[in-house]
Design a protein around this motif. Structure first.
Motif, PDB file in Angstrom:
ATOM      1  N   ALA A   1       0.829  -1.213   0.000  1.00 34.45           N
ATOM      2  CA  ALA A   1       0.000   0.000   0.000  1.00 34.45           C
ATOM      3  C   ALA A   1       0.862   1.263   0.000  1.00 34.45           C
ATOM      4  N   PHE A   2       1.821   1.325   0.923  1.00 34.24           N
ATOM      5  CA  PHE A   2       2.607   2.549   1.062  1.00 34.24           C
ATOM      6  C   PHE A   2       3.741   2.651   0.042  1.00 34.24           C
ATOM      7  N   ASP A   3       4.479   1.560  -0.172  1.00 37.06           N
ATOM      8  CA  ASP A   3       5.642   1.619  -1.056  1.00 37.06           C
ATOM      9  C   ASP A   3       5.293   1.300  -2.502  1.00 37.06           C
ATOM     10  N   GLY A   4       4.267   0.472  -2.710  1.00 39.20           N
ATOM     11  CA  GLY A   4       3.862   0.131  -4.069  1.00 39.20           C
ATOM     12  C   GLY A   4       2.894   1.141  -4.655  1.00 39.20           C
ATOM     13  N   TRP A   5       1.792   1.358  -3.965  1.00 38.19           N
ATOM     14  CA  TRP A   5       0.787   2.307  -4.441  1.00 38.19           C
ATOM     15  C   TRP A   5       1.088   3.747  -4.047  1.00 38.19           C
ATOM     16  N   GLY A   6       1.805   3.940  -2.948  1.00 37.55           N
ATOM     17  CA  GLY A   6       2.062   5.293  -2.470  1.00 37.55           C
ATOM     18  C   GLY A   6       0.850   5.935  -1.821  1.00 37.55           C
ATOM     19  N   VAL A   7       0.041   5.149  -1.127  1.00 38.20           N
ATOM     20  CA  VAL A   7      -1.165   5.698  -0.507  1.00 38.20           C
ATOM     21  C   VAL A   7      -0.792   6.672   0.605  1.00 38.20           C
ATOM     22  N   ARG A   8      -1.728   7.526   0.933  1.00 38.45           N
ATOM     23  CA  ARG A   8      -1.522   8.497   2.013  1.00 38.45           C
ATOM     24  C   ARG A   8      -2.013   7.984   3.356  1.00 38.45           C
ATOM     25  N   ARG A   9      -2.925   7.001   3.317  1.00 44.10           N
ATOM     26  CA  ARG A   9      -3.484   6.489   4.577  1.00 44.10           C
ATOM     27  C   ARG A   9      -3.934   5.052   4.389  1.00 44.10           C
ATOM     28  N   VAL A  10      -3.650   4.232   5.408  1.00 51.13           N
ATOM     29  CA  VAL A  10      -4.225   2.888   5.493  1.00 51.13           C
ATOM     30  C   VAL A  10      -5.092   2.861   6.739  1.00 51.13           C
ATOM     31  N   SER A  11      -6.343   2.457   6.578  1.00 54.40           N
ATOM     32  CA  SER A  11      -7.274   2.380   7.699  1.00 54.40           C
ATOM     33  C   SER A  11      -7.497   0.938   8.112  1.00 54.40           C
ATOM     34  N   LEU A  12      -7.840   0.749   9.363  1.00 52.30           N
ATOM     35  CA  LEU A  12      -8.245  -0.542   9.889  1.00 52.30           C
ATOM     36  C   LEU A  12      -9.402  -0.276  10.836  1.00 52.30           C
ATOM     37  N   ARG A  13     -10.259  -1.263  11.006  1.00 53.50           N
ATOM     38  CA  ARG A  13     -11.396  -1.096  11.904  1.00 53.50           C
ATOM     39  C   ARG A  13     -11.689  -2.404  12.617  1.00 53.50           C
ATOM     40  N   ALA A  14     -12.412  -2.302  13.725  1.00 52.39           N
ATOM     41  CA  ALA A  14     -12.787  -3.495  14.476  1.00 52.39           C
ATOM     42  C   ALA A  14     -14.051  -3.213  15.262  1.00 52.39           C
TER      43      ALA A  14
ATOM     44  N   LEU B   1      -0.710   6.716   8.766  1.00 49.94           N
ATOM     45  CA  LEU B   1      -0.474   7.696   7.720  1.00 49.94           C
ATOM     46  C   LEU B   1       0.870   7.450   7.044  1.00 49.94           C
ATOM     47  N   HIS B   2       1.012   8.003   5.847  1.00 45.91           N
ATOM     48  CA  HIS B   2       2.241   7.818   5.082  1.00 45.91           C
ATOM     49  C   HIS B   2       3.469   8.252   5.877  1.00 45.91           C
ATOM     50  N   ASP B   3       3.368   9.366   6.589  1.00 42.99           N
ATOM     51  CA  ASP B   3       4.507   9.866   7.350  1.00 42.99           C
ATOM     52  C   ASP B   3       4.837   8.986   8.554  1.00 42.99           C
ATOM     53  N   GLU B   4       3.905   8.130   8.957  1.00 46.17           N
ATOM     54  CA  GLU B   4       4.127   7.241  10.098  1.00 46.17           C
ATOM     55  C   GLU B   4       4.623   5.859   9.678  1.00 46.17           C
ATOM     56  N   TRP B   5       4.605   5.590   8.384  1.00 46.61           N
ATOM     57  CA  TRP B   5       4.881   4.253   7.895  1.00 46.61           C
ATOM     58  C   TRP B   5       6.284   3.763   8.232  1.00 46.61           C
ATOM     59  N   CYS B   6       7.282   4.624   8.120  1.00 43.99           N
ATOM     60  CA  CYS B   6       8.655   4.209   8.391  1.00 43.99           C
ATOM     61  C   CYS B   6       8.789   3.652   9.809  1.00 43.99           C
ATOM     62  N   GLY B   7       8.223   4.350  10.794  1.00 43.36           N
ATOM     63  CA  GLY B   7       8.281   3.886  12.171  1.00 43.36           C
ATOM     64  C   GLY B   7       7.476   2.618  12.392  1.00 43.36           C
ATOM     65  N   VAL B   8       6.306   2.525  11.760  1.00 41.96           N
ATOM     66  CA  VAL B   8       5.470   1.333  11.898  1.00 41.96           C
ATOM     67  C   VAL B   8       6.174   0.127  11.281  1.00 41.96           C
ATOM     68  N   ARG B   9       6.770   0.318  10.112  1.00 39.80           N
ATOM     69  CA  ARG B   9       7.487  -0.775   9.457  1.00 39.80           C
ATOM     70  C   ARG B   9       8.624  -1.291  10.340  1.00 39.80           C
ATOM     71  N   ALA B  10       9.412  -0.375  10.903  1.00 41.16           N
ATOM     72  CA  ALA B  10      10.521  -0.787  11.762  1.00 41.16           C
ATOM     73  C   ALA B  10      10.010  -1.559  12.971  1.00 41.16           C
TER      74      ALA B  10
ATOM     75  N   PRO C   1      15.567  -6.424   3.329  1.00 41.76           N
ATOM     76  CA  PRO C   1      15.403  -6.539   1.874  1.00 41.76           C
ATOM     77  C   PRO C   1      13.972  -6.832   1.451  1.00 41.76           C
ATOM     78  N   LEU C   2      13.210  -7.485   2.331  1.00 40.92           N
ATOM     79  CA  LEU C   2      11.815  -7.800   2.010  1.00 40.92           C
ATOM     80  C   LEU C   2      10.960  -6.551   1.969  1.00 40.92           C
ATOM     81  N   VAL C   3      11.199  -5.619   2.889  1.00 37.04           N
ATOM     82  CA  VAL C   3      10.306  -4.469   3.035  1.00 37.04           C
ATOM     83  C   VAL C   3      10.854  -3.199   2.430  1.00 37.04           C
ATOM     84  N   HIS C   4      12.002  -3.256   1.812  1.00 35.85           N
ATOM     85  CA  HIS C   4      12.552  -2.116   1.092  1.00 35.85           C
ATOM     86  C   HIS C   4      12.769  -2.491  -0.365  1.00 35.85           C
TER      87      HIS C   4
END
Length: 237
Positions: free
Chosen positions: A142-155, A197-206, A233-236
């Motif tokens: 979503a973030f690296d392939g599509w370049g989305v600005r937001r990924v949502s989840l719900r429960a 959010l896109h700006d939070e993705w780096c921290g979430v990925r780590a 290498p998998l996530v970059h």
């Protein structure tokens, strides 16, 4: 429509849901005690065929992209997940507004925001690396392939297990919508909404990579690498 894609991980492989997955879905659903609590699960061959048909229709409509979750170690289908509620912002806002349709991009439409949901897994792999790596693969696409600005989840607000798992990913709770919809049990449910959010993705990925590395089992032939560095290498791409 979004372009179908296979997402390969170290312990799971996410494959676009198709009719050949029906036997695997039936076998996986048989391992559940009824429904998966808060998510629709297809029981029996006819329900599984309908489940796949509806998923394919949603993909053709550009509103979802569903996957079968298959373990790489034994090639078994252990559940399903999907991108849903794909949101296309369709470029910069112009005035006056035009009635002309937006031309689809070659190779599939690219969403600006998506939701990850409709996930269910057999009990044997819940709460472990299968779900964690599945989320890593989906978020990376979503973030690296599509370049989305937001990924949502719900429960469902009552589903504390699912909410805790979402929060451990690093998603932020946007709030709880009261009396949002009817649950599978017939009760009117509150829904907890989360986002990354896109700006939070780096921290979430780590954070996810470190959790996966911490769960790596020792041994001469582990299913996943023993260090966080081996995941990078998998996530970059």
């Amino acid at each position: 429509m979004p372009a179908p894609v296979i997402l390969d991980g170290r312990i799971v492989r996410l494959e676009p849901l198709a009719p050949h997955h029906v036997p695997g879905l039936v076998a996986a659903a048989a391992a559940l005690d009824g429904q998966a609590g808060f998510t629709i699960v297809p029981h029996g061959e006819q329900e599984a065929r309908t489940y796949v048909f509806q998923a394919e229709a949603a993909q053709l409509a550009g509103t979802a992209l569903a996957f079968a979750i298959r373990t790489t170690a034994d090639d078994c289908v252990v559940g399903a997940t999907r991108f849903t509620r794909l949101d296309y912002w369709q470029g910069p806002l112009t005035w006056p507004l035009s009635a002309e349709p937006v031309t689809a991009l070659p190779g599939g439409a690219i969403p600006d925001a998506v939701e990850i949901g409709n996930t269910w897994l057999v009990p044997a792999v819940r709460g472990g690396q299968v779900n964690l790596e599945s989320k890593l693969l989906l978020l990376t696409h979503a973030f690296d392939g599509w370049g989305v600005r937001r990924v949502s989840l719900r429960a469902d607000a009552r589903n504390q297990r699912s909410r805790a798992a979402i929060e451990r990913l690093g998603a932020v709770c946007d709030g709880v919508r009261r009396a949002h919809s009817r649950g599978l049990d017939g009760a009117v449910r509150d829904t907890a909404f989360y986002s990354i959010l896109h700006d939070e993705w780096c921290g979430v990925r780590a954070r996810i990579v470190e959790r996966l590395a911490a769960r790596a089992a020792p041994g001469p032939a582990p299913l996943i690498p023993a260090t966080a560095a081996a995941w990078r290498p998998l996530v970059h791409p």
